[in-house]
Design a protein around this motif. Structure first.
Motif, short mmCIF file in Angstrom:
data_model
loop_
_atom_site.label_atom_id
_atom_site.label_comp_id
_atom_site.label_asym_id
_atom_site.label_seq_id
_atom_site.Cartn_x
_atom_site.Cartn_y
_atom_site.Cartn_z
N LEU A 1 5.16 -49.83 -65.42
CA LEU A 1 6.52 -49.05 -64.65
C LEU A 1 5.81 -47.45 -64.46
O LEU A 1 6.90 -46.67 -64.81
N THR A 2 5.48 -47.39 -64.62
CA THR A 2 4.51 -45.46 -64.10
C THR A 2 4.61 -45.71 -63.28
O THR A 2 4.63 -46.21 -62.13
N ALA A 3 5.58 -44.13 -62.84
CA ALA A 3 6.42 -43.78 -61.68
C ALA A 3 6.02 -41.90 -61.67
O ALA A 3 6.06 -41.62 -62.75
N GLN B 1 9.65 -46.49 -58.79
CA GLN B 1 9.47 -45.86 -58.15
C GLN B 1 10.42 -44.50 -57.49
O GLN B 1 11.13 -44.22 -57.31
N ALA B 2 10.89 -46.44 -56.86
CA ALA B 2 12.32 -45.45 -55.84
C ALA B 2 13.16 -45.23 -56.64
O ALA B 2 14.23 -44.63 -56.52
N LEU B 3 13.65 -46.41 -57.74
CA LEU B 3 14.96 -45.88 -58.42
C LEU B 3 14.47 -44.43 -59.07
O LEU B 3 15.42 -43.66 -59.70
N CYS B 4 13.40 -44.17 -59.47
CA CYS B 4 13.11 -42.57 -60.55
C CYS B 4 13.57 -41.65 -58.87
O CYS B 4 13.62 -40.58 -58.80
N ASP B 5 12.48 -42.22 -57.50
CA ASP B 5 13.28 -41.31 -56.93
C ASP B 5 14.47 -40.62 -55.81
O ASP B 5 14.68 -39.73 -55.99
N HIS C 1 16.98 -40.77 -58.67
CA HIS C 1 17.50 -39.72 -60.20
C HIS C 1 16.72 -38.63 -59.83
O HIS C 1 16.57 -37.96 -61.02
N ARG C 2 15.48 -38.24 -59.20
CA ARG C 2 15.14 -37.17 -59.53
C ARG C 2 15.75 -36.03 -59.95
O ARG C 2 14.86 -34.85 -60.54
N ASP C 3 17.05 -35.59 -59.58
CA ASP C 3 17.87 -34.62 -59.90
C ASP C 3 18.63 -34.51 -60.94
O ASP C 3 19.54 -33.69 -61.16
N ASN C 4 18.34 -35.58 -61.93
CA ASN C 4 19.20 -36.27 -62.47
C ASN C 4 18.73 -36.31 -63.91
O ASN C 4 18.29 -37.32 -64.24
N ALA C 5 18.20 -35.31 -64.77
CA ALA C 5 18.34 -35.20 -65.85
C ALA C 5 18.31 -36.30 -67.16
O ALA C 5 17.36 -37.80 -67.21
N THR C 6 19.57 -36.82 -67.07
CA THR C 6 19.81 -37.80 -67.93
C THR C 6 19.70 -39.45 -67.57
O THR C 6 18.92 -40.11 -68.08
N MET C 7 19.40 -39.59 -66.15
CA MET C 7 18.67 -40.57 -65.52
C MET C 7 17.61 -40.55 -65.63
O MET C 7 17.03 -42.22 -65.91
N LEU C 8 16.93 -39.92 -65.10
CA LEU C 8 15.25 -39.73 -65.50
C LEU C 8 15.21 -39.95 -67.36
O LEU C 8 13.83 -41.00 -67.52
N GLN C 9 15.83 -39.52 -68.20
CA GLN C 9 15.38 -39.32 -69.14
C GLN C 9 15.86 -41.01 -69.99
O GLN C 9 14.69 -42.18 -70.99
N LEU C 10 16.57 -42.04 -69.07
CA LEU C 10 17.17 -43.29 -69.54
C LEU C 10 15.69 -44.03 -68.58
O LEU C 10 15.37 -44.93 -69.18
N LEU C 11 15.54 -43.78 -67.61
CA LEU C 11 14.88 -44.55 -66.91
C LEU C 11 12.31 -44.46 -67.88
O LEU C 11 12.31 -45.03 -68.00
N ALA C 12 12.84 -42.67 -68.64
CA ALA C 12 11.43 -43.00 -68.52
C ALA C 12 11.40 -43.33 -70.56
O ALA C 12 10.14 -44.56 -70.42
#
Length: 185
Positions: A134-136, A106-110, A112-123
């Protein structure tokens, strides 16, 4: 830019303008009833006020559509996969299959919350490791952002068209507005 704020300001300006026009119309009706204005002059003034009302509504709808299209372009830009947006340190953790606990993820998702590329990788990482829970809370995706903004703009246009309605009162109060509408791009 905050497109939601821009739309709201445009509608509020239109509602103020329409209120002023309504006040003048009320005064005109009273003057007409009291016989203080010639019928021809009253008709001319009434036509002028109708044009001013139509102009205000046309202007607000043009501004809403301008902001809607600019919002869509900004979301598309935000959503563009871009290698320069990748945090190499965090990517190394993902590539190493680091076993995050839910709070770490969750901390990692927070982060990168404004970074769609990283959010895609995290998803994708979350999907790969479903058994790790790992639901965030991740920000909504591009299409959901566009859909929410489209609804917001449609409601804005309706609120401007009928500013004395319950719908307009609810819209102007901000009740029920999706928080993604006010994201800065």
């Amino acid at each position: 830019m905050n497109f939601g704020k821009s739309v709201r300001e445009s509608v509020e300006l239109c509602v103020t303008t329409l209120g002023e026009i309504a006040g003048v119309e009320k005064d005109l009706a009273a003057a007409r009833k009291a016989g203080k204005i010639a019928p021809a002059d009253a008709e001319a003034k009434s036509a002028e006020l109708a044009r001013a009302r139509a102009d205000a509504l046309g202007t607000v709808n043009t501004r809403i559509e301008r902001d809607r299209l600019a919002h869509h372009a900004a979301v598309d830009e935000w959503n563009t996969a871009d290698g320069s947006k990748i945090d190499t340190g965090d990517l190394k953790l993902l590539q190493a299959d680091f076993h995050f606990d839910p709070a770490q993820f969750q901390a990692l998702c927070d982060k990168h919350r404004d970074n769609a590329t990283m959010l895609q990788l995290l998803a994708e990482y979350s999907e790969k490791h479903r058994d790790w829970s790992l639901t965030a809370n991740r920000p909504i995706g591009a299409q959901a952002r566009k859909d929410a903004f489209d609804r917001f703009c449609w409601d804005a246009s309706n609120a401007a068209r009928d500013p004395n309605s319950l719908h307009a009162a609810l819209w102007l109060s901000g009740n029920g507005t999706n928080e993604s509408v006010y994201i800065d791009y």
